[in-house]
Structures are given as C-alpha cells and as structure tokens.
Design an enzyme around this catalytic site. Structure first.
Site, mmCIF file in Angstrom:
data_model
loop_
_atom_site.group_PDB
_atom_site.id
_atom_site.type_symbol
_atom_site.label_atom_id
_atom_site.label_comp_id
_atom_site.label_asym_id
_atom_site.label_seq_id
_atom_site.Cartn_x
_atom_site.Cartn_y
_atom_site.Cartn_z
ATOM 1 N N ARG A 80 -2.568 -8.477 -35.317
ATOM 2 C CA ARG A 80 -2.873 -7.211 -34.655
ATOM 3 C C ARG A 80 -3.959 -6.447 -35.412
ATOM 4 O O ARG A 80 -4.809 -5.793 -34.801
ATOM 5 C CB ARG A 80 -1.609 -6.358 -34.467
ATOM 6 N N GLU A 102 3.059 3.932 -30.009
ATOM 7 C CA GLU A 102 2.248 3.688 -31.203
ATOM 8 C C GLU A 102 0.805 4.192 -31.149
ATOM 9 O O GLU A 102 0.280 4.652 -32.174
ATOM 10 C CB GLU A 102 2.205 2.176 -31.497
HETATM 11 N N1 MTE Z 1 9.700 7.769 -31.730
HETATM 12 C C1 MTE Z 1 10.822 8.161 -32.368
HETATM 13 N N2 MTE Z 1 11.289 9.407 -32.134
HETATM 14 N N3 MTE Z 1 11.475 7.354 -33.257
HETATM 15 C C2 MTE Z 1 11.002 6.078 -33.531
HETATM 16 O O1 MTE Z 1 11.600 5.356 -34.334
HETATM 17 N N4 MTE Z 1 9.276 4.381 -33.085
HETATM 18 C C3 MTE Z 1 7.900 4.132 -32.641
HETATM 19 C C4 MTE Z 1 7.645 4.777 -31.273
HETATM 20 N N5 MTE Z 1 8.103 6.147 -31.259
HETATM 21 C C5 MTE Z 1 9.824 5.635 -32.864
HETATM 22 C C6 MTE Z 1 9.215 6.523 -31.947
HETATM 23 C C7 MTE Z 1 7.559 2.712 -32.554
HETATM 24 S S1 MTE Z 1 7.154 1.904 -33.966
HETATM 25 C C8 MTE Z 1 7.553 2.044 -31.371
HETATM 26 S S2 MTE Z 1 7.074 0.425 -31.278
HETATM 27 C C9 MTE Z 1 7.953 2.689 -30.113
HETATM 28 O O2 MTE Z 1 8.374 4.032 -30.305
HETATM 29 C C10 MTE Z 1 9.101 1.888 -29.502
HETATM 30 O O3 MTE Z 1 9.612 2.468 -28.375
HETATM 31 P P1 MTE Z 1 8.985 2.309 -26.893
HETATM 32 O O4 MTE Z 1 8.437 0.933 -26.792
HETATM 33 O O5 MTE Z 1 10.143 2.552 -26.005
HETATM 34 O O6 MTE Z 1 7.915 3.339 -26.813
HETATM 35 N N1 HPA Z 2 4.380 -5.422 -32.250
HETATM 36 C C1 HPA Z 2 5.611 -5.311 -32.760
HETATM 37 N N2 HPA Z 2 6.357 -6.337 -33.038
HETATM 38 C C2 HPA Z 2 5.870 -7.565 -32.815
HETATM 39 C C3 HPA Z 2 4.600 -7.742 -32.292
HETATM 40 C C4 HPA Z 2 3.811 -6.618 -31.984
HETATM 41 O O1 HPA Z 2 2.675 -6.723 -31.532
HETATM 42 N N3 HPA Z 2 4.381 -9.052 -32.180
HETATM 43 C C5 HPA Z 2 5.485 -9.655 -32.646
HETATM 44 N N4 HPA Z 2 6.400 -8.761 -33.030
HETATM 45 MO MO1 MOS Z 3 6.976 -0.574 -33.472
HETATM 46 S S1 MOS Z 3 6.052 -0.968 -35.264
HETATM 47 O O1 MOS Z 3 6.293 -2.031 -32.752
HETATM 48 O O2 MOS Z 3 8.566 -1.033 -33.899
#
Ligand code: MTE
Ligand code: HPA
Ligand code: MOS
Length: 802
Positions: free
Chosen positions: A341, A743
């Site tokens: 990534r 993210e």
């Molecule tokens: N928001 C909160 N409040 N707490 C979290 O741990 N994790 C982040 C983001 N927002 C997180 C957060 C990360 S690393 C990811 S990948 C996404 O939320 C995962 O949730 P989603 O795919 O439902 O957005």
């Molecule tokens: N994001 C988070 N977790 C993962 C990914 C990614 O792109 N690919 C494999 N595990």
């Molecule tokens: Mo988020 S780093 O893909 O849990």
C-alpha cells in the site's frame, strides 16, 4: 468542537433531492433513511458509560486472570527460565509456557513466524515468554515479574537502516518501475536527492487489547475478544489447539477503538486466554495494562526514504526513484501488504511519468509492526509530498502551484504506476473549492507580511491534497456476508461480518436496512459480531466496512422485502412491482398496512422473514508479483489547508486554523463522516508532530505510556476547524454511491507538517529547505531552525533534507 456540523444536517430541500436521486432504488416516495445525520447507534450508551466492552461482560463463576511474562532482552537465546518464584507467588494457579501449547505455537496472520510464547530465542524487549494464571488480575501481574530468565545475548538489529545495511528483511523486496526513470533523472533540468525520516505511531486505542475465553461442552471454546477480525481469531485459536474451526466461537460487540492495532495483533491475547481456559478448564481473562500493551504490540511502521528526483523549471516531476525501508519488527505480520500500500500511494494525487520504487521490510529486534489507519498509504504519500515541498522552494514557486502542476489529469496523464487508470478524479475541483473557501492566497500573503515583522514567532501555511485507494489490496478479502431477521412484530435484527470500533459501521448498516424495508431506524437492532452467525468474514479494515457489509445487508433486506411485496401483492390482487414500502407502512393497491401488521400476516402465511446476504467487490484484479492491476474499486479524495504559529526559540507551535474539504461520496451519514474526518485529522496530526516512539540503545521502547508518549488532546484542536464534505456521488456502484471515509482523512494533516516547515523556511527567506524530520516535535523543529540559520550564515541556498 466543529461549529459547522449542523449546517450539514440535511434540510427538507436536500432530503427531497436525495429522494429524487435514489427513488429508483427504493420503490417509495417517502423520505429516505440514508444521507441524513443520525447519532451513533450506541452514542447514548457511550456517554452514559453503559456500553458493554469486553471487560464489562459479567464474569462467569470461577474466572481466573492471566498476565504475560516478557523478555527483557532484544535478542537472546534462552538458557533457562526459572519460574519457581512465579509459581509460589500468592494467588497463582498455573504458569504456562510454549511447551503447554498442544498444536501450533504460532499466531501470524500470513507467515508462520509469530510465536505465541517464545521458546528458544527472544526477538524483542517485551516478547511474551510465559503466561501466569492467578485468582486476580493484580496477583497475576505481580507474579509475572518474578521470573528468573537466563539469557545468552545475541547481536540485535535495532533500526531499519541497520536491517537494510545487513540485507535483513522479513519478506523479499518489492520493485515497481515505469518508463525510463534513470535516463530522465540524467536529462532533467533540476535534480535533487536526499533522505526523509518518518516516525511510527502507537494506535493508542482507549480500550486496550483484551480476550476472555470460556471452555464449552464437547471440546468447544467461546472467546470474547476486542478484535477487528473475529474470523482470524477463530482460525488462530483452533490452530493452536489443533481443533476444527467450528469448535471455536469468537464474539465482539464493540471495541473502544482499533485503528488497525486489533486487525492481527489481538491474536496473541485470544490465543493465550484460550490456551489457559483449555488447560485449566475454566474461564480466563487476559487484559494487559497500557504499558504492557505498548511494549508487546506492533505499531505503525516508521520509514526511511531515499529519493532521487528530476524536474523542470516549473516544478513538474519528470522522473523519481525512491527507496522505502520500513521497520517491520521481528516478524512479517502485515508488513507485506503495508509495504504494497505504501508503494501504491507514493503517487498520492500526482502523475509520475517515469518512476522507480523499491520497498524493503527491514527485520528488526523490535515489536512486530502492523496495521494503523491508512496501512502504509500515509507513509508512501508523505514521501512524495516532501519531495514536492522541496521542489517548490528550489524553483521558487508557491507549493500549491507546484502540487497542481503535477496532479493527475482527466483522460490523459491518468495511469498510476501500478497500472490502474484514475477514472474518478475530482481533485482539481476539490482544490479549487478549498483554495477559495480557505482564502489561501490572501492568508499566505498575510503570513509573509506577519513574518517580515516578527523575528521569533513565525507563521506558516500549506494546502495538501489526498487521493486514497479503496479496497483490500488482497483481492479475496473484498467479500462480506450478513444475516437479517424480521421478527413477526415487525422488529428487525441485523448481524453482519464487520466489527464496530466507534466508526459508526453498525449505524450505517442499520440505516441501509431501514431504508430498504421502509421502516424507522428504531425498529432495527444490530447485534455483536459472532463467528457462529456469519462465517469466513474479512477484517473490518481498509475502510471497507460499510462498503462491504452495507451491500451484504442490503442484499439480505432486499430479499425479505421482495418476499413481503409478493405476499402483499397477492393479498391486494396487484402486481408486486407496485407495492410501496416507506414510513413504516406498506401500500399495495387499496391495501394499507403497518410494517408490523404485514410481518405478522406474512408469518401466519408461512413466508420466510429472514435472509442472508452476500457481496463481493467487482472489477478488482491484482498481480502481487508484478505490482500491477486494479487493486482499488475507486479513490476517495480530500484536501486541507492548515495555518500554524511556531515559536522559533522554543519549538512550540499551535495550529491556528484548519479548513478541510473531504470526499465521502454521497455521504450515508454526514454527522458520522464529519466525525471520522475530524478524528483522522487530529490523529494524523499527532503522528506527524508530537507522537514519538523512542527505543534506547538496548532496544527497549522507552515511550510506552501517556507520560512519555504525547497524543493530541482537545487543547491541540484548532479553534477554527472547518470540516466540510465535498458533494460527489461515487461513479462506481458503491452502497448508495457513498465512499469509504475511515482512513483517507488521516493524510489531511500533512498540511500541518508542511505549514510548520513553511514557518521554519521563513528564517531562510524561503530559499532553503528546512531538514525537518517527522514527527516534528519541538526538538525536531529546533534542529531544523538551527540548520536553516547555519545554512543562511554559510551563505548556502539549499541544505540537505531530513
Ligand atoms: N474510528 C474510530 N472511532 N475508531 C477506530 O478504531 N479505525 C479506523 C477507521 N475509523 C477507527 C475509526 C480504521 S484503521 C479503519 S480501517 C476504519 O475505521 C474501519 O472501519 P470502516 O471500514 O467501517 O470505516
Ligand atoms: N488494509 C488493511 N488491511 C489489509 C489490507 C489493506 O489494504 N490488505 C490486507 N490486509
Ligand atoms: Mo485499518 S489500518 O485498515 O484497520
């Protein structure tokens, strides 16, 4: 904090517009249940302190508590472990080592290089060696410190540079190139090379890692675990015990934050709790305290970049070569996909005609680094932004103009180095809107004027763009399942494969189901993620939670609605296609029923009122060996403008104002999305400024508690914090044309870092590039200030980068 939020609550005009847009989907003309700001489904529980986290589950009778005994050395052979004093300590019931593991001593997510308990060698300070099980949490922790370990020290590798120099990697290097970078580096009008240092970051979830395991009849195990990946926990626990997957159930109602830190690294805790529960045949809870959690678990990868860039007089990049070396730690964990990534985000929003990227995952005797919001994307993109920031000063142009000159085009100059065509580019329009709304040009002139009259306090300003690819970069993870039950009183229970970590996934999925069935949100309850309900789930990660699980739940709800429509149509003697659902009502010809009455009648007529649903993301293909394909379904965009005030005597600084414009597609829930953007912005700002991981020369992490590791607080939020969503329906058929938001906004505070760098550059009349490293702690800022002053004194026009 955000004074603008309420302006994003949709007025009735906006709601009507959305009805017009999505009416085709819903076969109703009543107000939609998506695209409106709704509170988080558990907000009232969060604020009242009644939301149940894993440690709040009422303990079963006979529950014991575990603590981990850990290595004091970064790299050593274990000659002997003396555990007599541990066993004799008050309250201790058992002490378990690797020898007690019945099947596989490994919890690695991809490679099998992650011992649950170290056996013959230890590879970092903090690596778990044994597990103490005692009558109380306190007794277990006290006893764990009494071990007498005889170490035979081995030479440690403590930095990514040292690993790279030794050719020591956890995975084979990765290479991606396009065009003829080396020829164009030779011929470009300007050429610059240097090194960039970028620190790592602790996830600092408020609820730490925790697992609670209880043995069940007939060789079964139930594990409550704070995890983003229940299916992976099921897999590693069953492997460790030599069991089949169906013997293990993993459940997670919610996490108090995960941020990537609970994607793979909850495994150690799930395995240890399950091992003790299996061995002692009683419930066992393992909850490390904050310091142990920080000493044991991996973090965001820190990187060292070496770059070589060639550009023209306008600052347009003709060729760039970059070497990325990450600190993987002692094992592979997710370092491979993180590096992939990073490589696929080096371009950020820019067209790079000739490019060479080489990625190395350095094997070091430190914690095994892992996922953290952005998953390598922020690190890769930061390097390119740093290079462009240098170029702007070299050619004497405004940094925003240089960034704009390099943006991906539309219909041309639009193929990424990894071969994906950028089809949804909105970064030009988005930057236009932000540049105007933030009054960037006028404020930039004002900072210059302020600095001319202020010898110590200096202002800086910067705008940076974001383009972030959405989908797991491992194609088969892009799938999800859901289970929707309609009970015969018309209430609905939803279960899906995603996990709730505060991001609002359950709220969004409930809204999707409410919308599909035309019922009020209050009729819907989303239950704990549970491996016995939806099987073979992917981690809730890569920001795809709503994209995947929202579509799966929509699929399930549509099947139920279709059956109900058929039933109502038969009663009314009309065509099923004319049946309307909305406002908690169902209308079929002359028939007008409440949803609850219809559910009851359908049940009496033996209509199936529940359904499963499934979704896979279309259009993806990826060749990991060539780093080519279409790894992302679409891109999310954003930009931020930050203005800072820096004290060049002390290195202290403040963020005065931040203006953010972020593309969440057609937002499913603007209030939640704005919350995600604000949270990610402040979290990313912490990463690039105050949060510093520091290991001493013995390989011991010294910043392992909030006393030494400084995360942002409310006091660090700018007084003027203007967060807006950019109205931009997804060109791809995502759930209601929304975009993933978890993210991408973590990259927005690049603007804070480059605003600080702009302020420091004023000391050299904006002609020298301050060698500012990230995190830009006060110490780092003062080092950069000194370097710029020294360069000015020496009459130099450029100084090497950080
Ligand atoms: N928001 C909160 N409040 N707490 C979290 O741990 N994790 C982040 C983001 N927002 C997180 C957060 C990360 S690393 C990811 S990948 C996404 O939320 C995962 O949730 P989603 O795919 O439902 O957005
Ligand atoms: N994001 C988070 N977790 C993962 C990914 C990614 O792109 N690919 C494999 N595990
Ligand atoms: Mo988020 S780093 O893909 O849990």
């Amino acid at each position: 904090m955000n004074k603008q939020t309420d302006t994003f609550l949709l007025d009735s005009g906006a709601a009507a517009r959305i009805v017009a847009d999505i009416g085709a989907d819903i076969a109703t003309d009543t107000p939609p249940q998506v695209g409106i700001s709704r509170p988080h489904e558990s907000a009232h529980l969060h604020v009242a302190g009644t939301a149940t986290y894993t440690d709040d589950i009422p303990e079963l009778a006979g529950t014991l508590h575990a603590a981990l005994g850990t290595s004091a050395r970064p790299h050593a052979r274990i000659r002997a472990i003396g555990l007599d004093k541990v066993r004799a300590a008050p309250g201790v019931v058992a002490v378990l080592t690797a020898d007690d593991i019945p099947a596989v001593n490994d919890c690695g997510p991809i490679l099998h290089d992650d011992p649950i308990l170290a056996r013959e060698t230890v590879q970092f300070v903090g690596q778990p060696l044994f597990l103490v099980v005692a009558s109380s949490h306190d007794a277990a922790r006290r006893a764990a410190r009494l071990a007498e370990v005889d170490y035979e020290d081995l030479p440690p590798v403590l930095t990514p540079e040292a690993a790279h120099a030794a050719g020591s990697y956890v995975l084979p290097p990765m290479h991606l190139s396009r065009g003829e970078p080396h020829r164009h580096l030779e011929t470009a009008a300007h050429r610059d090379s240097g090194q960039i240092r970028l620190g790592g970051q602790e996830q600092f979830y408020l609820e730490g890692q925790i697992a609670y395991a209880a043995p069940k009849e007939n060789d079964g195990m139930h594990v409550w675990c704070s995890t983003q990946h229940p299916s992976e926990m099921q897999h590693v626990v069953s492997h460790m015990l030599g069991w089949q997957a169906h013997q293990v159930v993993v459940e997670c109602r919610r996490m108090g934050g995960g941020f990537g830190g609970k994607e793979s690294q909850s495994a150690l805790f799930a395995c240890c709790a399950a091992l003790a529960a299996w061995k002692l045949m009683c419930p066992v809870k393992l909850r490390p305290d904050r310091d142990d959690d920080m000493m044991i678990t991996g973090k965001r990868h820190d990187f060292v970049f070496g770059y070589d860039v060639g550009h023209d007089d306008e600052g347009r990049v003709e060729a760039v070569a970059v070497e990325m070396v990450s600190r993987a730690g002692f094992s592979a964990d997710l370092s491979g996909p993180v590096m992939t990534r990073a490589i696929c985000h080096f371009d950020n929003a820019y067209w790079l005609p000739n490019v060479q990227i080489d990625g190395y995952c350095g094997k070091t005797n430190t914690q095994s680094n892992t996922a953290f919001r952005g998953f390598g994307g922020p690190q890769g993109a930061f390097a390119m932004e740093y290079i462009l920031d240098n170029i702007a000063r070299t050619v004497g142009r405004d940094a925003l103009d240089v960034r704009r000159a390099n943006l991906y085009g539309k219909g041309e100059r639009n193929v990424t180095p990894y071969g994906q065509t950028v089809e949804d580019n909105v970064i030009h329009e988005l930057l236009d809107e932000l540049e105007a709304s933030s009054a960037y040009r006028a404020r930039r002139a004002a900072t210059r004027a302020f600095n001319a009259a202020s010898p110590v306090l200096k202002k800086g300003i910067a705008i940076t763009p974001v383009k972030f690819g959405i989908s797991f970069n491992v194609a088969h993870f892009n799938q999800a399942g859901a289970l929707v039950h309609v009970y015969n009183d018309g209430s609905v229970l939803v279960n899906h494969g995603g996990t709730e970590m505060g991001q609002g996934l359950n709220t969004k999925v409930a809204m999707v189901v409410a919308h599909e069935l035309g019922i009020r949100l209050e009729r819907i309850r989303v239950t704990a993620t549970d491996t016995s309900k939806v099987a073979n789930t992917s981690a809730t990660a890569a920001s795809t939670g709503t994209d995947l699980n929202g579509k799966a739940a929509q699929d399930a709800a549509r099947q139920i609605r279709e059956r109900l429509a058929q039933f109502a149509a038969r009663q009314a003697g009309v065509d099923a296609a004319t049946v309307r659902f909305g406002d908690d009502l169902v209308v079929a010809g002359e028939l007008r029923l409440s949803f609850a009455d219809l559910a009851r009648q359908a049940y009496m007529a033996r209509v199936q009122l529940w359904s499963d649903g499934f979704y896979t993301t279309p259009k993806l293909y990826w060749d990991q060996s060539k780093l080519q394909g279409r790894p992302f379904y679409y891109f999310a965009y954003g930009a931020a403008c930050s203005e800072v005030l820096v004290d060049t005597l002390t290195g202290e600084w403040r963020l005065l104002q931040a203006d953010v414009l972020h593309d969440a597609g057609r937002s499913l829930n603007p209030a939640i999305d704005i919350g995600q953007v604000e949270g990610a912005f402040i979290q990313g700002m912490g990463w690039l400024t105050t949060e510093e991981l520091w290991w001493n020369d013995k390989g011991r992490l010294m910043t392992h508690a909030p006393s030494t590791y400084k995360i942002p607080t409310i006091n660090d939020c700018p007084e003027a914090f203007h967060v807006r969503l950019f109205d931009n329906p997804n060109v791809e058929d995502s759930i209601h044309r929304s975009k993933a938001v978890g993210e991408p906004p973590l990259l927005l505070p690049f603007s804070v870092f480059f605003a600080i760098r702009d302020a420091v550059a004023s000391l050299g009349d904006y002609r020298t590039n301050p060698p500012l490293r990230a995190p830009a702690t006060s110490e780092a800022i003062l080092d950069a200030v000194d370097a710029v002053r020294a360069a000015v004194a020496a009459g130099a026009t450029a100084v090497p980068a950080a």
